[in-house]
Design an enzyme around this catalytic site. Structure first.
Site, PDB file in Angstrom:
ATOM      1  N   GLU A  84      -4.001  -3.869  28.730  1.00 25.61           N
ATOM      2  CA  GLU A  84      -5.415  -3.476  28.611  1.00 25.61           C
ATOM      3  C   GLU A  84      -6.243  -4.688  28.252  1.00 25.61           C
ATOM      4  O   GLU A  84      -5.809  -5.529  27.444  1.00 25.61           O
ATOM      5  CB  GLU A  84      -5.641  -2.450  27.496  1.00 25.61           C
ATOM      6  CG  GLU A  84      -5.307  -1.043  27.845  1.00 25.61           C
ATOM      7  CD  GLU A  84      -5.640  -0.073  26.715  1.00 25.61           C
ATOM      8  OE1 GLU A  84      -6.641  -0.281  26.001  1.00 25.61           O
ATOM      9  OE2 GLU A  84      -4.869   0.884  26.551  1.00 25.61           O
TER      10      GLU A  84
ATOM     11  N   TYR B  42      -8.377  -7.457  23.301  1.00 25.91           N
ATOM     12  CA  TYR B  42      -9.813  -7.289  23.504  1.00 25.91           C
ATOM     13  C   TYR B  42     -10.671  -8.382  22.875  1.00 25.91           C
ATOM     14  O   TYR B  42     -11.684  -8.767  23.432  1.00 25.91           O
ATOM     15  CB  TYR B  42     -10.273  -5.937  22.928  1.00 25.91           C
ATOM     16  CG  TYR B  42      -9.880  -4.764  23.798  1.00 25.91           C
ATOM     17  CD1 TYR B  42     -10.745  -4.287  24.782  1.00 25.91           C
ATOM     18  CD2 TYR B  42      -8.642  -4.146  23.658  1.00 25.91           C
ATOM     19  CE1 TYR B  42     -10.401  -3.217  25.585  1.00 25.91           C
ATOM     20  CE2 TYR B  42      -8.289  -3.077  24.472  1.00 25.91           C
ATOM     21  CZ  TYR B  42      -9.163  -2.616  25.430  1.00 25.91           C
ATOM     22  OH  TYR B  42      -8.813  -1.566  26.251  1.00 25.91           O
TER      23      TYR B  42
ATOM     24  N   HIS C 201       0.247   8.031  24.673  1.00 22.31           N
ATOM     25  CA  HIS C 201      -1.048   7.407  24.402  1.00 22.31           C
ATOM     26  C   HIS C 201      -1.854   8.368  23.528  1.00 22.31           C
ATOM     27  O   HIS C 201      -2.850   8.945  23.958  1.00 22.31           O
ATOM     28  CB  HIS C 201      -1.755   7.065  25.720  1.00 22.31           C
ATOM     29  CG  HIS C 201      -2.848   6.040  25.598  1.00 22.31           C
ATOM     30  ND1 HIS C 201      -2.887   4.903  26.373  1.00 22.31           N
ATOM     31  CD2 HIS C 201      -3.941   5.979  24.809  1.00 22.31           C
ATOM     32  CE1 HIS C 201      -3.962   4.196  26.055  1.00 22.31           C
ATOM     33  NE2 HIS C 201      -4.617   4.828  25.119  1.00 22.31           N
TER      34      HIS C 201
ATOM     35  N   GLU D  19      -0.175   1.095  21.583  1.00 24.26           N
ATOM     36  CA  GLU D  19      -0.849   0.683  20.358  1.00 24.26           C
ATOM     37  C   GLU D  19      -0.361   1.394  19.093  1.00 24.26           C
ATOM     38  O   GLU D  19      -1.088   2.207  18.499  1.00 24.26           O
ATOM     39  CB  GLU D  19      -2.369   0.842  20.496  1.00 24.26           C
ATOM     40  CG  GLU D  19      -2.969  -0.056  21.552  1.00 24.26           C
ATOM     41  CD  GLU D  19      -4.489  -0.180  21.456  1.00 24.26           C
ATOM     42  OE1 GLU D  19      -5.115   0.589  20.716  1.00 24.26           O
ATOM     43  OE2 GLU D  19      -5.042  -1.069  22.129  1.00 24.26           O
TER      44      GLU D  19
ATOM     45  N   ARG E 228      -1.800   1.756  35.525  1.00 21.88           N
ATOM     46  CA  ARG E 228      -1.150   2.194  34.290  1.00 21.88           C
ATOM     47  C   ARG E 228      -1.845   3.461  33.799  1.00 21.88           C
ATOM     48  O   ARG E 228      -3.063   3.466  33.602  1.00 21.88           O
ATOM     49  CB  ARG E 228      -1.262   1.092  33.232  1.00 21.88           C
ATOM     50  CG  ARG E 228      -0.824   1.531  31.864  1.00 21.88           C
ATOM     51  CD  ARG E 228      -0.889   0.425  30.820  1.00 21.88           C
ATOM     52  NE  ARG E 228      -0.503   0.971  29.548  1.00 21.88           N
ATOM     53  CZ  ARG E 228      -1.291   1.035  28.477  1.00 21.88           C
ATOM     54  NH1 ARG E 228      -2.517   0.548  28.502  1.00 21.88           N
ATOM     55  NH2 ARG E 228      -0.860   1.596  27.371  1.00 21.88           N
TER      56      ARG E 228
ATOM     57  N   ASN F 124      -2.213  -5.236  24.562  1.00 20.33           N
ATOM     58  CA  ASN F 124      -3.610  -4.826  24.734  1.00 20.33           C
ATOM     59  C   ASN F 124      -4.442  -5.828  23.966  1.00 20.33           C
ATOM     60  O   ASN F 124      -4.289  -5.968  22.741  1.00 20.33           O
ATOM     61  CB  ASN F 124      -3.859  -3.429  24.173  1.00 20.33           C
ATOM     62  CG  ASN F 124      -3.315  -2.342  25.078  1.00 20.33           C
ATOM     63  OD1 ASN F 124      -2.765  -2.623  26.138  1.00 20.33           O
ATOM     64  ND2 ASN F 124      -3.469  -1.100  24.660  1.00 20.33           N
TER      65      ASN F 124
HETATM   66  C1  NOJ Z   1      -7.342   0.696  23.416  1.00 23.68           C
HETATM   67  C2  NOJ Z   1      -6.853   2.080  23.676  1.00 23.68           C
HETATM   68  O1  NOJ Z   1      -5.542   2.047  24.129  1.00 23.68           O
HETATM   69  C3  NOJ Z   1      -7.731   2.867  24.631  1.00 23.68           C
HETATM   70  O2  NOJ Z   1      -7.353   4.194  24.573  1.00 23.68           O
HETATM   71  C4  NOJ Z   1      -9.193   2.659  24.267  1.00 23.68           C
HETATM   72  O3  NOJ Z   1     -10.030   3.456  25.042  1.00 23.68           O
HETATM   73  C5  NOJ Z   1      -9.513   1.199  24.446  1.00 23.68           C
HETATM   74  N1  NOJ Z   1      -8.719   0.428  23.518  1.00 23.68           N
HETATM   75  C6  NOJ Z   1     -10.986   0.857  24.207  1.00 23.68           C
HETATM   76  O4  NOJ Z   1     -11.304   1.080  22.880  1.00 23.68           O
END
Ligand code: NOJ
Length: 507
Positions: free
Chosen positions: A399, A331, A142, A187, A97, A329
């Site tokens: 992500e 985390y 992006h 995002e 991606r 995405n």
């Molecule tokens: C989400 C973002 O899409 C990406 O650009 C960023 O580097 C990562 N999170 C890590 O923070």
């Protein structure tokens, strides 16, 4: 002799049990890695590329970036794209991606002038991936808006929906014969909340009262335009799919109290519901309770109308259902309280509108990024919530990743632990029936981490930013990810014998 026989029977039985317990990823599950144009490409003004908002900000306000760096060269993927494909082959990736730089393709942002060199670069890159059977997945946006469009208001100008559609059409026309996975936006929350409502991303508008909300409406309309353009005019001949990627971290209640449960729901609505609800919910429009809250606060604050705009019936219908998949995405996790850990926030602002507090237990391991901690069941909690809320659409995790300090060596055991836990959570989600089609690790290689510059490293591959060649070297996590992709299960005992990367046969 007899004892030996019995022992070997036990061994066989244990082996069978392990094989039975071992959970596998489906054969057609897409494993990949992700990056973004401004973070890796460099060549910021080469071959006719126009200026974008990150070029503009890093050049004109250098102190906004922690280490005063820029993405002018970054990992120099513009010149190293063949090496990038080589490392994808080393890892055995199914998919990659990446994002297109709008101003590399349309230097002024408008579609009257297409930069042939920009098209050529992406054609070469896509063809190189396809040569080795790697599926390209393109993000159209992006975060690197052409500066000229920013000067006209960017995402608070409703005409952005037309400009974005025009750009998307240029991309579909040029690459859609070979690219079958399209993501309109990466995002929206970070674009709108951090870029317009705050000052954590370019263009740092910091309009806390209304910036996020104006951007949110224009952004989902822009997405819908690009989706319908694809669906009506390209999908019939090109046969791909078009979706959007939203950052969905998990926000769970700090306690089981009704107040905390409601606080967590409000936070989810304010963080990602603003962007997901108009597209994926059955009713469309902004999330209900959050809408009521902003209307009430706005009235209290003397605004003659709510700071959160509404959709006309026509707009609502245009946006609702406009996506072939939900890109997530993911985390981390935050625990939400109605009364404790309250943020000090400007009034009026999104944080004040939410009016909740967030907390993370000290025992959750922290990465190099202060916001990124490893929490139990994080992916499972997020995906199973979305599954129920939105009737289980097709999902991709677009992500997921972990940062370390730049001075660390190649043995990134904390990242290995993070990925193993995350992928167990992916398996739990698959077991729960989540319609998840693939997983992209962030990131293939170290890159420019926005306001943090090069002080947070997310790469499976280390990049030497001191070296003009920007040499890429696999970290331990790269070997572990490769092993998982190849075997389609997570071997928690696996340790690479040596750190020497090779390309396996067939890649
Ligand atoms: C989400 C973002 O899409 C990406 O650009 C960023 O580097 C990562 N999170 C890590 O923070």
């Amino acid at each position: 002799m007899k004892l030996l026989f019995v022992l070997s029977l036990v061994a066989v039985a244990c082996h069978a049990a392990n094989a039975e317990e071992r959970r596998s990823f489906p054969a057609d599950f897409l494993f990949g890695c992700a990056t973004a144009a401004y973070q890796v490409e460099g060549a910021w003004d080469e071959d006719g590329k126009g200026e974008n908002i990150w070029d503009h900000m890093t050049h004109n306000r250098p102190t906004t970036i922690k280490d005063l760096s820029t993405g002018d060269i970054a990992a120099d993927s513009y010149h190293n794209y063949k090496r990038d494909v080589e490392i994808m082959r080393e890892l055995g990736l199914d998919a990659y991606r990446f994002s297109l730089s709008w101003s590399r393709i349309l230097p002024t942002g408008f579609a009257n002038e297409v930069n042939p060199k920009g098209i050529e670069y992406y054609n070469n890159f896509i063809d190189e991936m396809l040569k080795y059977g790697i599926t390209p997945m393109i993000t159209l946006y992006h975060w690197d808006l052409p500066q000229k469009l920013q000067e006209l208001g960017g995402f608070v100008n409703p005409l952005i929906a037309n400009w974005f559609e025009d750009y998307a059409r240029v991309a579909y026309e040029n690459f859609g014969d070979r690219v079958k996975h399209w993501i309109t936006f990466n995002e929206p929350r970070e674009i709108c909340y951090e870029g317009y409502g705050g000052d954590r991303k370019a263009p740092m508008v910091n309009s806390t009262a209304v910036g996020t909300y104006l951007c949110a409406k224009n952004l989902v309309l822009s997405h819908a335009n690009a989706y319908h353009a694809y669906n009506n005019d390209f999908k019939p001949t090109q046969g791909g799919q078009c979706g959007i990627t939203i950052s969905v971290n998990w926000f769970g209640p700090l306690t089981d109290s009704e107040e905390d449960q409601f606080a967590a729901e409000i936070r989810r609505q304010g963080e990602w519901g603003l962007y997901a609800e108009p597209i994926f919910s059955a009713e469309g429009g902004f999330p209900k309770e959050f809408t009521e809250r902003v209307a009430a606060k706005s009235a209290e604050q003397g605004f003659p109308r709510s700071r959160l705009p509404t959709f006309t019936d026509e707009e609502r219908a245009w946006v609702r259902g406009a996506s072939d998949f939900f890109g997530v995405n993911h985390y981390t996790t935050f625990l939400v309280s109605a009364t404790e850990h309250l943020d000090v926030a400007p009034v009026p602002s999104v944080i004040d509108d939410e009016g909740v507090g967030v907390y993370r237990p000290p025992e959750w391991p922290v990465s190099q990024s202060s916001w990124l901690v490893r929490a139990p069941n994080s992916i499972y909690n997020a995906l199973t919530d979305l599954q129920k809320r939105y009737n289980n659409p097709a999902f991709y995790i677009t992500e997921n990743g972990w940062s370390i300090a730049p001075e660390r060596d190649l043995i990134d055991d904390d990242r290995v632990a993070y990925y193993r836990a995350a992928l167990e959570s992916v398996l739990d989600s698959l077991d729960a029936g989540v319609n998840l089609k693939g997983y992209m690790a962030w990131s293939l290689l170290d890159n420019f981490e926005w306001l943090e510059g090069y002080t947070e490293r997310f790469g499976l591959y280390n990049v030497d930013f001191e070296d003009p060649a920007r040499t890429r070297t696999a970290r331990k996590s790269a070997y572990v990810y490769k092993h998982i992709i190849k075997n389609r299960y997570i071997d928690h005992e696996y340790e690479p014998e040596t750190l020497t990367m090779t390309i396996d046969e067939g890649h």
